[in-house]
Scaffold this motif. Structure first.
Motif, PDB file in Angstrom:
ATOM      1  N   ASP A 674       0.872  -1.177   0.000  1.00  0.00           N
ATOM      2  CA  ASP A 674       0.000   0.000   0.000  1.00  0.00           C
ATOM      3  C   ASP A 674       0.908   1.225   0.000  1.00  0.00           C
ATOM      4  O   ASP A 674       1.154   1.849   1.025  1.00  0.00           O
ATOM      5  CB  ASP A 674      -0.905  -0.031   1.231  1.00  0.00           C
ATOM      6  CG  ASP A 674      -1.676   1.266   1.414  1.00  0.00           C
ATOM      7  OD1 ASP A 674      -1.997   1.915   0.398  1.00  0.00           O
ATOM      8  OD2 ASP A 674      -1.939   1.647   2.579  1.00  0.00           O
ATOM      9  N   ILE A 675       1.421   1.571  -1.180  1.00  0.00           N
ATOM     10  CA  ILE A 675       2.345   2.696  -1.342  1.00  0.00           C
ATOM     11  C   ILE A 675       1.742   3.675  -2.341  1.00  0.00           C
ATOM     12  O   ILE A 675       1.232   3.267  -3.386  1.00  0.00           O
ATOM     13  CB  ILE A 675       3.716   2.214  -1.875  1.00  0.00           C
ATOM     14  CG1 ILE A 675       4.366   1.242  -0.897  1.00  0.00           C
ATOM     15  CG2 ILE A 675       4.645   3.389  -2.133  1.00  0.00           C
ATOM     16  CD1 ILE A 675       5.622   0.601  -1.463  1.00  0.00           C
ATOM     17  N   ASN A 676       1.816   4.968  -2.034  1.00  0.00           N
ATOM     18  CA  ASN A 676       1.414   5.955  -3.047  1.00  0.00           C
ATOM     19  C   ASN A 676       2.342   7.167  -3.090  1.00  0.00           C
ATOM     20  O   ASN A 676       2.093   8.105  -3.850  1.00  0.00           O
ATOM     21  CB  ASN A 676      -0.036   6.387  -2.863  1.00  0.00           C
ATOM     22  CG  ASN A 676      -0.260   7.189  -1.590  1.00  0.00           C
ATOM     23  OD1 ASN A 676       0.662   7.415  -0.808  1.00  0.00           O
ATOM     24  ND2 ASN A 676      -1.497   7.612  -1.377  1.00  0.00           N
ATOM     25  N   SER A 677       3.426   7.163  -2.294  1.00  0.00           N
ATOM     26  CA  SER A 677       4.408   8.238  -2.404  1.00  0.00           C
ATOM     27  C   SER A 677       5.739   7.791  -1.823  1.00  0.00           C
ATOM     28  O   SER A 677       5.787   6.910  -0.951  1.00  0.00           O
ATOM     29  CB  SER A 677       3.926   9.506  -1.687  1.00  0.00           C
ATOM     30  OG  SER A 677       3.944   9.329  -0.295  1.00  0.00           O
ATOM     31  N   SER A 678       6.805   8.398  -2.321  1.00  0.00           N
ATOM     32  CA  SER A 678       8.147   8.130  -1.802  1.00  0.00           C
ATOM     33  C   SER A 678       8.999   9.365  -2.053  1.00  0.00           C
ATOM     34  O   SER A 678       8.712  10.177  -2.925  1.00  0.00           O
ATOM     35  CB  SER A 678       8.769   6.902  -2.484  1.00  0.00           C
ATOM     36  OG  SER A 678       8.939   7.131  -3.875  1.00  0.00           O
ATOM     37  N   LEU A 679      10.053   9.484  -1.252  1.00  0.00           N
ATOM     38  CA  LEU A 679      10.938  10.631  -1.368  1.00  0.00           C
ATOM     39  C   LEU A 679      12.101  10.297  -2.286  1.00  0.00           C
ATOM     40  O   LEU A 679      12.836   9.338  -2.053  1.00  0.00           O
ATOM     41  CB  LEU A 679      11.471  11.033   0.010  1.00  0.00           C
ATOM     42  CG  LEU A 679      12.373  12.266   0.055  1.00  0.00           C
ATOM     43  CD1 LEU A 679      11.607  13.514  -0.380  1.00  0.00           C
ATOM     44  CD2 LEU A 679      12.960  12.443   1.448  1.00  0.00           C
ATOM     45  N   SER A 680      12.263  11.089  -3.350  1.00  0.00           N
ATOM     46  CA  SER A 680      13.384  10.947  -4.262  1.00  0.00           C
ATOM     47  C   SER A 680      14.326  12.127  -4.060  1.00  0.00           C
ATOM     48  O   SER A 680      14.070  13.016  -3.253  1.00  0.00           O
ATOM     49  CB  SER A 680      12.891  10.913  -5.712  1.00  0.00           C
ATOM     50  OG  SER A 680      12.458  12.201  -6.121  1.00  0.00           O
ATOM     51  N   THR A 681      15.404  12.159  -4.800  1.00  0.00           N
ATOM     52  CA  THR A 681      16.340  13.280  -4.691  1.00  0.00           C
ATOM     53  C   THR A 681      15.717  14.577  -5.188  1.00  0.00           C
ATOM     54  O   THR A 681      16.207  15.660  -4.876  1.00  0.00           O
ATOM     55  CB  THR A 681      17.623  12.994  -5.488  1.00  0.00           C
ATOM     56  OG1 THR A 681      17.272  12.705  -6.851  1.00  0.00           O
ATOM     57  CG2 THR A 681      18.377  11.803  -4.896  1.00  0.00           C
ATOM     58  N   ARG A 682      14.631  14.475  -5.945  1.00  0.00           N
ATOM     59  CA  ARG A 682      13.947  15.657  -6.467  1.00  0.00           C
ATOM     60  C   ARG A 682      12.698  16.016  -5.667  1.00  0.00           C
ATOM     61  O   ARG A 682      11.952  16.900  -6.061  1.00  0.00           O
ATOM     62  CB  ARG A 682      13.583  15.440  -7.934  1.00  0.00           C
ATOM     63  CG  ARG A 682      14.799  15.272  -8.840  1.00  0.00           C
ATOM     64  CD  ARG A 682      14.387  15.139 -10.288  1.00  0.00           C
ATOM     65  NE  ARG A 682      15.533  15.048 -11.175  1.00  0.00           N
ATOM     66  CZ  ARG A 682      15.459  14.947 -12.504  1.00  0.00           C
ATOM     67  NH1 ARG A 682      14.268  14.946 -13.085  1.00  0.00           N
ATOM     68  NH2 ARG A 682      16.557  14.850 -13.228  1.00  0.00           N
ATOM     69  N   GLY A 683      12.476  15.322  -4.571  1.00  0.00           N
ATOM     70  CA  GLY A 683      11.305  15.585  -3.751  1.00  0.00           C
ATOM     71  C   GLY A 683      10.357  14.401  -3.731  1.00  0.00           C
ATOM     72  O   GLY A 683      10.683  13.298  -4.203  1.00  0.00           O
ATOM     73  N   VAL A 684       9.172  14.612  -3.196  1.00  0.00           N
ATOM     74  CA  VAL A 684       8.184  13.540  -3.085  1.00  0.00           C
ATOM     75  C   VAL A 684       7.613  13.226  -4.461  1.00  0.00           C
ATOM     76  O   VAL A 684       7.277  14.127  -5.232  1.00  0.00           O
ATOM     77  CB  VAL A 684       7.052  13.951  -2.119  1.00  0.00           C
ATOM     78  CG1 VAL A 684       5.966  12.876  -2.084  1.00  0.00           C
ATOM     79  CG2 VAL A 684       7.607  14.198  -0.720  1.00  0.00           C
ATOM     80  N   GLN A 685       7.525  11.941  -4.786  1.00  0.00           N
ATOM     81  CA  GLN A 685       6.936  11.528  -6.058  1.00  0.00           C
ATOM     82  C   GLN A 685       5.847  10.487  -5.805  1.00  0.00           C
ATOM     83  O   GLN A 685       5.878   9.771  -4.803  1.00  0.00           O
ATOM     84  CB  GLN A 685       8.000  10.976  -7.016  1.00  0.00           C
ATOM     85  CG  GLN A 685       8.782   9.787  -6.494  1.00  0.00           C
ATOM     86  CD  GLN A 685       9.745   9.237  -7.537  1.00  0.00           C
ATOM     87  OE1 GLN A 685       9.648   9.533  -8.723  1.00  0.00           O
ATOM     88  NE2 GLN A 685      10.692   8.418  -7.098  1.00  0.00           N
ATOM     89  N   LYS A 686       4.898  10.426  -6.711  1.00  0.00           N
ATOM     90  CA  LYS A 686       3.749   9.538  -6.552  1.00  0.00           C
ATOM     91  C   LYS A 686       4.081   8.166  -7.130  1.00  0.00           C
ATOM     92  O   LYS A 686       3.771   7.856  -8.273  1.00  0.00           O
ATOM     93  CB  LYS A 686       2.516  10.141  -7.233  1.00  0.00           C
ATOM     94  CG  LYS A 686       1.203   9.492  -6.812  1.00  0.00           C
ATOM     95  CD  LYS A 686       0.030  10.262  -7.370  1.00  0.00           C
ATOM     96  CE  LYS A 686      -1.299   9.610  -7.003  1.00  0.00           C
ATOM     97  NZ  LYS A 686      -1.516   9.556  -5.543  1.00  0.00           N
TER      98      LYS A 686
END
Length: 792
Positions: A674-686
């Motif tokens: 149950d994932i809908n967002s994660s933090l990347s080097t460019r910010g939060v992505q969906k």
């Protein structure tokens, strides 16, 4: 207190070279004793052991930026020292108003602490990495800091009055910024302008809460009223504060403000407490970062829908529940309705999909159809994919809970004729776990009978079975008989035992509460695995409590994960517990995956994990540390230590958490659930359904070579041949300690007779090369006078 923004630089220039250096003989030993006042913190070369060390050497030293260095640090660095409060010697480890972080890596540019300790331009929080804080204390446990932790909070909106808070951390062996978790704090005191000193012996809290909820409350907290920004909040009845950019008290409501706060510690370290080994004849060894995935998710290319294909919305129907790899294709299975890419294209493909392991692009030729969710995936020899779940039909063909597919075409592979049945009245055939180990494919779930490839007859094998990898035949001798579902199965690599986890309480009538160690020949219990539950809900009773979702063999130990919020390590010698960790207020562990010497534990936990805790209700009275956790943690498979360097940031829509983790052949970690967002080097992505974390750089850079040290006047001048890698820095070592860092391939320093020099290379990821062989500086020699011939 007056702040002096004093920055001390290190001069570096190249002069004419006059004297050759001498290579270090193998028997050479360095006498590293120098007078204490040599290391006064005024330069990188003279880095002090601590702010306390500087104050002891020079009682008149002023607050400002100084160079510090301990053996646990890679190189000297500048830090802000408060040399005025309570005798001085305090080093700042964080400062800011609202927006603090709980991450192990801290927040912001650490150099800003040294140059910008106060003022409205310092409101944006900066926190040293936890590893740096530990290094400043030279490994001393935070619970043993002589002066505890110091919190200097603004008491007024204009920043003219300040409160001094002190508290000693209990039960913490390493620094952590997870201060929002309930924890033991001792020797709490507050000195507030115009108020009597307030003291309290011990509290278990997000630092401290007083009953009156005023100035003597300090919670590291975030609420809706603070815009979910974290800070060192005053009590709810403390009136003051605003959202004004220049206010030292931040509040959206005018109460319970978050003040601008500075955090300090005071390690009592002097040069006499430090030890630096002389560089050996071969130089120093390389130092590399842990072999872990990045903490930042890779840019997404594909994701699942936020709709389930089954229409069910619960923790047993999450988007992705199984991941594996076959022939360079990573397969993700679960309960999703469709796929979409970052260009907006939609592909109507449900339940199972394959992605290229290198490009992460969808494998469009693989498009099998299912009528139910997928729970387990496993690679089989010959480019085949074993699929388990709760479906009854695959590609229009009946298949109850299990099927084998061609991993490239998605067509059913009919090499083996295998069938699962559940003949209980209310039973649904469900294969929940698959594992290839040795000569067998193991399967667990909810079923009563199985048919193998070598016979038309079915055999009774309730909830667990295995098939011969060469023939596809069911092993008629290995027949467990569990009275409940098996969620996880793991056979030892040496073939010694097989371990199972689930909802069962017996196997062949013998007591086996949720965990079982099975005989590798018969499938009966090898030993009675008695283990301590972390919690028994009063309304459940013992028989329903402590269900386990997964189990993982790890050589000499075995790991388990499940309720209540427990991940645990057991010795295979006697099945006694070695280590355990509890999440709070998070949730149960739902998946375990071993890659190398790392165990990844996935859960529906988004708060904290209490290292070495045993019980669900009061883990803060048992822990040795507290770490922030966001749905996945990493643990050293051998020692059982939580690996705080791994600290990804993912979240989900419904709070059901991550149900699968898998490291592919490139070292990339895939997680699903149950994932809908994660933090990347460019910010939060969906990133919906699954997210990928590519491996971090864990390779040492190429070494520098050809080090030469020559004496020019009163300087030792170093030259070396650059590393073949670009974007690196060079660390200069003298007499066993790093004295400087430069981007150049030359460096000059005050001459040191018989000084032992070496150079090593550091990259931006924190990896350090082996050093050059050491070279000894030689003093300039007076020219030899020729004897004149006597006059004729």
């Amino acid at each position: 207190m007056t702040y002096t923004k004093k920055l001390v630089g290190v001069a570096s220039s190249l002069a004419a070279l006059t004297m050759l250096s001498t290579a270090l003989p193998a028997s050479y030993a360095v006498d590293t004793e120098e007078t204490t006042n040599t290391f006064d913190g005024s330069s990188s070369e003279k880095a002090a052991a601590s702010c306390f060390d500087i104050k002891q050497q020079n009682p008149d030293s002023q607050s400002g930026s100084y160079w510090l260095y301990t053996p646990q640090m890679d190189a000297p660095a500048q830090f802000y020292c408060d040399q005025e409060t309570d005798g001085g010697g305090w080093v700042m480890i964080g400062r800011g108003r609202e927006g603090w972080s709980e991450d192990y890596d801290g927040k912001g540019n650490a150099a800003d602490l040294a140059s910008n300790p106060d003022g409205t331009d310092a409101f944006k929080p900066v926190q040293l990495p936890s590893k740096t804080v530990d290094a400043l204390a030279n490994g001393q446990k935070p619970s043993e800091y002589q002066d505890g932790v110091r919190f200097r909070r603004s008491y007024t909106a204009d920043g003219t009055q300040w409160q001094e808070g002190r508290a000693t951390r209990g039960r913490v062996e390493n620094w952590t910024w997870a201060l929002r978790g309930y924890a033991e704090w001792n020797k709490v005191s507050f000195n507030t302008p115009g108020q009597s000193t307030y003291t309290f012996s011990q509290d278990y809290n997000r630092i401290f809460s007083e009953p009156l909820e005023r100035q003597n409350t300090m919670r590291f907290n975030a609420t809706k009223d603070t815009g979910w920004n974290i800070g060192f909040q005053y009590g709810s009845r403390f009136v003051g504060g605003s959202q004004d950019a220049n206010s030292y008290l931040y509040s959206k409501t005018g109460s319970a403000p978050m003040p601008f706060t500075q955090v300090y510690i005071r390690p009592h370290l002097t040069q006499a407490d430090l030890h630096f080994d002389a560089v050996g004849a071969e130089g120093t060894a390389e130092k590399t970062q842990p072999n872990l995935p990045s903490n930042y998710s890779d840019a997404w290319k594909w994701r699942t829908s936020e709709e389930t294909a089954s229409g069910n919305v619960n923790e047993m129907n999450t988007y992705i529940q199984a991941i594996t790899e076959v022939d360079g294709i990573v397969f993700t299975g679960g309960d999703f309705k469709y796929l979409e890419n970052n260009a907006g294209a939609r592909v109507d493909q449900s339940y199972l999909a394959g992605f290229d392991v290198n490009s992460a692009e969808l494998v469009e030729g693989f498009k099998p159809t299912f009528n139910g969710q997928i729970k387990a995936l496993e690679a089989l020899p010959g480019g085949r994919l074993a699929v388990g779940g709760e479906f009854t039909e695959v590609n229009g063909t009946p298949a109850a809970g299990f099927v084998i597919l061609d991993a490239h075409t998605g067509q059913i592979d009919n090499t083996w004729n295998i069938r699962f049945e559940n003949n209980l009245k209310t039973g649904i055939t469900s294969v929940r776990t698959l594992q290839v180990s040795g000569d067998y494919l193991y399967a667990g779930g909810s079923f009563t009978h199985v048919k193998g490839n070598t016979s038309e007859a079915t055999t009774y094998a309730r909830s667990a079975t295995r098939f011969n990898l060469k023939t596809g035949g069911v092993d008629w001798n290995w027949r467990p008989n569990f009275n409940g579902t098996v969620n996880g199965i793991s056979a030892a690599e040496d073939g010694g035992k097989v371990y199972a986890a689930g909802y069962f309480t017996t196997n062949h009538g013998a007591s086996s509460h949720k965990l079982a160690e099975l005989d590798p020949t018969t499938g009966k219990l090898a030993r009675d695995w008695k283990w301590d539950l972390s919690y028994i809900p009063p309304s459940w009773g013992m028989s329903n409590a402590g269900f386990q979702f997964d189990v993982q063999d790890a050589g000499n130990t075995v790991w388990t994960g499940g309720a209540e919020h427990l991940i645990a390590q057991y010795s295979k010698q006697d099945l006694s517990r070695v280590r355990s960790h509890i999440t709070k207020a998070g949730g149960d562990f739902q998946d375990l995956h071993k890659s190398g010497n790392v165990i990844y534990g996935a859960c529906h936990c988004g708060d904290f994990i209490y290292e070495d805790a045993k019980t669900h209700n009061n883990p803060w009275r048992e822990n040795t540390n507290i770490h922030k956790v966001r749905l996945v943690t990493a643990v050293d498979a051998t020692t059982g230590d939580i690996i705080p360097d791994f600290n990804i940031n993912v979240s989900g829509r419904s709070g059901f958490g991550v149900w699968e983790s898998f490291v592919d052949s490139t070292g990339t970690l895939w997680i699903g659930g149950d994932i809908n967002s994660s933090l990347s080097t460019r910010g939060v992505q969906k990133t919906v359904g699954f997210a990928r974390f590519t491996p971090r750089d864990a390779a040492a850079p190429a070494s520098a070579t050809n080090l030469q040290v020559k004496r020019q006047d009163d300087k030792d001048v170093l030259n070396w041949t650059r590393s073949s890698e670009w974007g690196v820095t060079y660390q200069i070592i003298r007499d066993g300690r790093v004295i400087a860092t430069t981007k150049n391939t030359t460096y000059e320093v005050e001459a040191s007779d018989a000084g032992q020099y070496a150079v090593r290379v550091a990259d931006s990821a924190g990896n350090i090369s082996a050093s050059t062989a050491p070279v000894i500086s030689q003093p300039a020699q007076a020219p030899v006078q020729k004897e004149q011939a006597p006059a004729a």
